[in-house]
Design an enzyme around this catalytic site. Sequence first.
Site, PDB file in Angstrom:
ATOM      1  N   LYS A 195       0.860  -1.185   0.000  1.00 57.42           N
ATOM      2  CA  LYS A 195       0.000   0.000   0.000  1.00 57.42           C
ATOM      3  C   LYS A 195       0.893   1.230   0.000  1.00 57.42           C
ATOM      4  O   LYS A 195       1.047   1.934   1.003  1.00 57.42           O
ATOM      5  CB  LYS A 195      -0.935  -0.012   1.213  1.00 57.42           C
ATOM      6  CG  LYS A 195      -2.166   0.869   0.985  1.00 57.42           C
ATOM      7  CD  LYS A 195      -3.037   0.313  -0.112  1.00 57.42           C
ATOM      8  CE  LYS A 195      -4.194   1.232  -0.437  1.00 57.42           C
ATOM      9  NZ  LYS A 195      -4.987   0.751  -1.573  1.00 57.42           N
ATOM     10  N   SER A 398      -8.925  -1.123  -4.934  1.00 52.65           N
ATOM     11  CA  SER A 398      -9.181  -0.708  -3.556  1.00 52.65           C
ATOM     12  C   SER A 398     -10.682  -0.630  -3.287  1.00 52.65           C
ATOM     13  O   SER A 398     -11.375  -1.635  -3.355  1.00 52.65           O
ATOM     14  CB  SER A 398      -8.482   0.618  -3.252  1.00 52.65           C
ATOM     15  OG  SER A 398      -7.107   0.412  -3.052  1.00 52.65           O
TER      16      SER A 398
END
Length: 633
Positions: A195, A398
């Site tokens: 991330k 996401s």
Amino acid sequence: MTMRLLRGAWKILVAIKDGLVLIFMLLFFWLLYMLLSFSPNPAVPSSGALYMNLNGTIVEQPSEPAPVEVLSGTADNLREYRLRDIVRALDAAATDDRITAVALDLDGFLGGGQSAILEVGDAIERVREAGKPVIAYATGYADSGYALAAHASEVWVNPMGGALIVGPGGNRLYYGDILRRYGVTANVFRAGQYKSAVEPYTENQMSPEAREANQALADTLFEIWREDVARARPDADLESIIAAPADTVEAAGNDLSRAARAANLVDRVGGREAWVARIAEIAGEGVGENSPGFQAVPLANWIAANPAPTGGSEIGVITVAGTIVDGEAGPGTAGGETIARLIRRATEGHDFAALVVRVDSPGGSALASERIRQAILQAAEEEGDIPVVVSMGNLAASGGYWVATAGDYIVAEPSTITGSIGVFSIIPTFEGTLDQLAINADGVATTPLSGEPDIFGGLSPEAGRLLQAGTDDIYRRFLSLVSGARNMPAERVDEIGQGRVWAGATARQLGLVDRFGTLSDAIDIAAERAGLDADDVSAVYIEPEPSGFAQFIQSWAGASEPASSSPRDIWTRLSPDPRAVLATARAEMQMLLDGPVMQARCLDCPVETGTARSHHPPMDMSMSTMIAAWLFS
């Protein structure tokens, strides 16, 4: 003296009143003129070339300019073209005898996501298979424009232009050093090794993990691009123009257009006049002041004359396009409350046989993503547990993938960017900044959380632990959703999650996607899973409607479409717009300063630059904007 002041003030008020009356009168007559010149059913000639003057970008859901921008003339002249409208227009052109050819004007084309470009390219192929020529023209071709032009039967380039292929990649800004210089601490809380969206706020370069993931994604996308272009133009020498562009151009006497012709990237080198004359040979000479020089059917008119089919059983298509945000939002942005309300109203007015969720989003707010997911599940249950099929466009990463877990079946393109199953939040604190300014923060507390998060004195260890716990909890929920939706152990989801971004080709191998296909394919699959004949269903699109004013402006603009685009040479296409770069930097700083919102967002996803209204940041001067401006002053 007092009377003179009063008389002066009265004259000023009268002048202001007269000025306002004049402005409103001019506005009234301008709107009256547009109303009188507007035709709700634009005419289509008995024959001609479909004139696809793509002066802007192809998007899933066009946004709309503010009315004040349109009325003041400050709105961009560039446009956003809805993907499904373009595909429908081309498919109608393939089967309608009134269309004799397609004139593909790419001089002002600024691109679109790779999946969208490939889908339009396939539609162009269907026109050619119907025996109708597609003749493309541009002053300069870069990756996106050439991916479309490669499918044309004739590719023209201006003698002053050329074609160069750059492929996915490029740099982004890293703010770690400048934030530290000014004493700003970016407190980052993340779940997921990859991330890396938060790295620009803490580092001055890309981490090895981010580099590995981004390189793999870029390589996959570029390979898909090359395979598609090679199929469309098998005789093109892509290798020389990709591997040694300078050598190729120098061998052609430093002439970019000759180099493109020598590599068989284009068929003809000629100016716009020659291209127009070539189309006129097929479609006939144009007449009228606004004619491009050949008998033309403007794209906007053709789209209006060929609406989406209706009748039969209805399949609801829920559009989730753009960044996912909490609350309300207009077209082009996925507002959680807006989409939930639209779904509720649509199910009250229709008896849907199935639902298709069209996702083209890099994600955003985890809370809004869950709001949309719950609204989809509730709608499917209230309609009698009908099937839900997810169709992924350019992006479904996401929060976009979070929403996709509502589906029973997922359809994507090989070049769809998906995954990025991870969560992060950021909150800035300014203890170092205040220290540099010799300012101290002090106060009282009644609990360990009094005054937290403390942006002046820095986060307490207790607040930091809670924020990380909240981030980990959202990630755990994300893993659980994917595990249940994909019938996959949570441990396995964690392995392929960790915030890593995947191309659809790889995502299918990993089990995140069921099959490849377009939105049309997803609707057919939904019909099949509902026990219906795909030929006996129609799609009802559930998405925010443009305002009445925007629809009027759009229709009027379509009726007055310019005869040609503003040409952009190859160097203009390859060079980033400084305004877009600054707008991106501003948006990234805005996100930092907006506080600790739990984000399921992919900021590393390669997004096509140059959208019709992405160049100019909003002209607000909020406190966070002023802080960002100060940081870069």
